[in-house]
Structure formats: structure tokens, C-alpha cells
Design a protein around this motif. Structure first.
Motif, PDB file in Angstrom:
ATOM      1  N   THR A  16       0.860  -1.182   0.000  1.00  0.00           N
ATOM      2  CA  THR A  16       0.000   0.000   0.000  1.00  0.00           C
ATOM      3  C   THR A  16       0.897   1.234   0.000  1.00  0.00           C
ATOM      4  O   THR A  16       2.092   1.133   0.298  1.00  0.00           O
ATOM      5  CB  THR A  16      -0.911   0.033   1.257  1.00  0.00           C
ATOM      6  N   CYS A  17       0.323   2.380  -0.325  1.00  0.00           N
ATOM      7  CA  CYS A  17       1.151   3.583  -0.431  1.00  0.00           C
ATOM      8  C   CYS A  17       0.791   4.631   0.610  1.00  0.00           C
ATOM      9  O   CYS A  17      -0.369   5.000   0.759  1.00  0.00           O
ATOM     10  CB  CYS A  17       1.006   4.174  -1.827  1.00  0.00           C
TER      11      CYS A  17
ATOM     12  N   PRO B  97       6.341   3.699   0.682  1.00  0.00           N
ATOM     13  CA  PRO B  97       5.582   2.491   0.356  1.00  0.00           C
ATOM     14  C   PRO B  97       5.547   1.560   1.574  1.00  0.00           C
ATOM     15  O   PRO B  97       6.533   1.443   2.294  1.00  0.00           O
ATOM     16  CB  PRO B  97       6.405   1.846  -0.775  1.00  0.00           C
TER      17      PRO B  97
ATOM     18  N   CYS C 129       5.657   2.932  -5.273  1.00  0.00           N
ATOM     19  CA  CYS C 129       4.329   3.484  -5.510  1.00  0.00           C
ATOM     20  C   CYS C 129       4.195   4.118  -6.877  1.00  0.00           C
ATOM     21  O   CYS C 129       5.005   4.956  -7.275  1.00  0.00           O
ATOM     22  CB  CYS C 129       3.992   4.510  -4.427  1.00  0.00           C
TER      23      CYS C 129
ATOM     24  N   PRO D  29      -0.048   0.512  -6.046  1.00  0.00           N
ATOM     25  CA  PRO D  29       1.194   0.067  -5.390  1.00  0.00           C
ATOM     26  C   PRO D  29       1.828  -1.063  -6.198  1.00  0.00           C
ATOM     27  O   PRO D  29       1.110  -1.911  -6.729  1.00  0.00           O
ATOM     28  CB  PRO D  29       0.706  -0.456  -4.034  1.00  0.00           C
TER      29      PRO D  29
END
Lengths: 134, 134
Positions: free
Chosen positions: A23-24, A28, B24, B28
């Protein structure tokens, strides 16, 4: 390999395969997970301890999940990317909760479900060929 | 565990541990890698096939790298996040190229080095305790 066959590999009960969720945020983020179910064309992940991942999914609405392992002819793996959201009281949550409770004999009970709707699928096998499959 | 001891685990020659690099983009991104060296306090990854990761590092200047595996008392793992850049002709590149060429008997020669400067370090062990260590 067909899309459905790839998604079928996104099933795990923590006895074998580790999956990774990306996920960002400002940087990251990455989290290993192992209770994963392919439900209704979505990849559903049990939210047991992935607090930061959950927050970033709520903030960005996006997540990716992948795995890789040694096969007979070297490494192989797949990556699914897409729109993502948390389900705390719906069908995805109820099903993954039942699954985790059964598999752990009630020792773990997820707080929610991370649901990823596949938009892009990549091969993670090493090589120079095209990696984006769907 | 001390920071140096954790960074020391970010060493791999593709005979064992798989590491995961997160970057990212619109969504992602994730890539498994295995030629990794802890050099000069940085985590250096050989750029063999990670084309998209490389592009996202160049665009964002950020990356994270983690691993997790089964230990004697369950899963454990670590995640390093930080500023990142590509080195195509400097010392990091020359050292990782030499390392990969030696380990593969010349079968692989990296195109560059992905260098991650650790800014944040997390434990990836499951549990509810604080995950951010440094």
C-alpha cells in the motif's frame, strides 16, 4: 494461464504460502499475510494485525497483493493490483472471519476484511518478457 | 535487536531468502528480489529484471524492502523504508555486479543497483505490539 486460475492461487490458510500486501503512504508499505481467500472474483485478506495497511487502504482505496515461490523450473509468482476497501460487517468479512476462526480453532478472529478488486495482474517470474498479463 | 543486526539480515544471494520491494505508482507495485547486499548502511538490490520498480524509484525516489519467514516461534521478518535511487555506474553498482556475477558464474550481470537508505525500520512479526522499531 487464465485469469481465474491465477486468482485461484490467492487462497491461503497460513499453512504454506505467504502473501505480501503493498500500500502507499508517505513511503511504500508492505505487510506479509497468510489468511487469504478468493471470493467472488475478489482477493480477500483477513485483517488480524495489519493496522497500517488498513489505514492506508482507507486513505488511498488501493492495494496490491503478490506471492512468489520456488517451482520446478525456478521462481514463479503473481501480483494482483486494484481498487481496495475494508469490509467490517459485510459478507466478505463474515466469510473470512468464519474461515480464520475454523482454521485456528477460534484462536484468531479477524477485525475486518481487506477486499481487493483485481484491475491488473502481473507475472512475477524473473525474465525479460512482458509481465503484465491482464 | 539493534539496527545493524537487522540490516545485516538484508543480505541474500538467491540461495534462500526472498525479499520484496514495494514502490508506488498509480497502484502500489511489488517485486520479489533475491540478490541483496547490505553496504555502507544502505540496502542494495541488483537490478536484473525489476523494470517497473526501477522506473517508480526514479519517479518517486522512495522504496521499501522486506522479508518474512517461519522461525522457531512463528513468523518473523523486517521491513526497511526510505529514500531510494538507482546507481548505474557508481560503487554500489560495481559491487553488486561483481557479487551477482560471482554467485551466478557470470550467467547474470545486473543493469544497475537499487539503493535504499533506511529511514524507518519495522518488525513484521504478527502481533499487536508496536511495529516501528527505528
Amino acid at each position: 494461464m487464465e485469469k481465474d486460475e491465477i486468482l485461484e492461487m490467492f487462497n491461503g490458510d497460513c499453512s504454506g504460502r505467504i502473501f505480501w500486501v503493498s500500500t502507499c503512504g508517505d513511503l511504500p508499505h508492505l505487510a506479509p499475510v497468510c489468511f487469504v481467500k478468493n471470493m467472488d472474483g475478489k482477493v480477500v485478506v483477513a485483517y488480524n494485525f495489519i493496522v497500517k495497511t488498513t489505514r492506508l487502504v482507507e486513505e488511498t482505496g488501493k492495494a496490491s497483493i503478490g506471492f512468489a515461490e520456488r517451482g520446478k523450473s525456478g521462481f514463479y509468482g503473481y501480483l494482483v493490483k486494484g481498487r481496495a476497501w475494508m469490509d467490517y460487517d459485510g459478507e466478505y468479512f463474515r466469510e473470512i472471519r468464519k474461515f480464520v476462526e475454523e482454521k485456528t480453532g477460534g484462536k484468531r478472529s479477524p477485525r475486518g476484511a481487506l477486499v481487493i478488486e483485481p484491475e491488473e495482474i502481473y507475472s512475477l517470474s524473473p525474465g525479460n518478457e512482458r509481465k503484465k498479463l491482464f
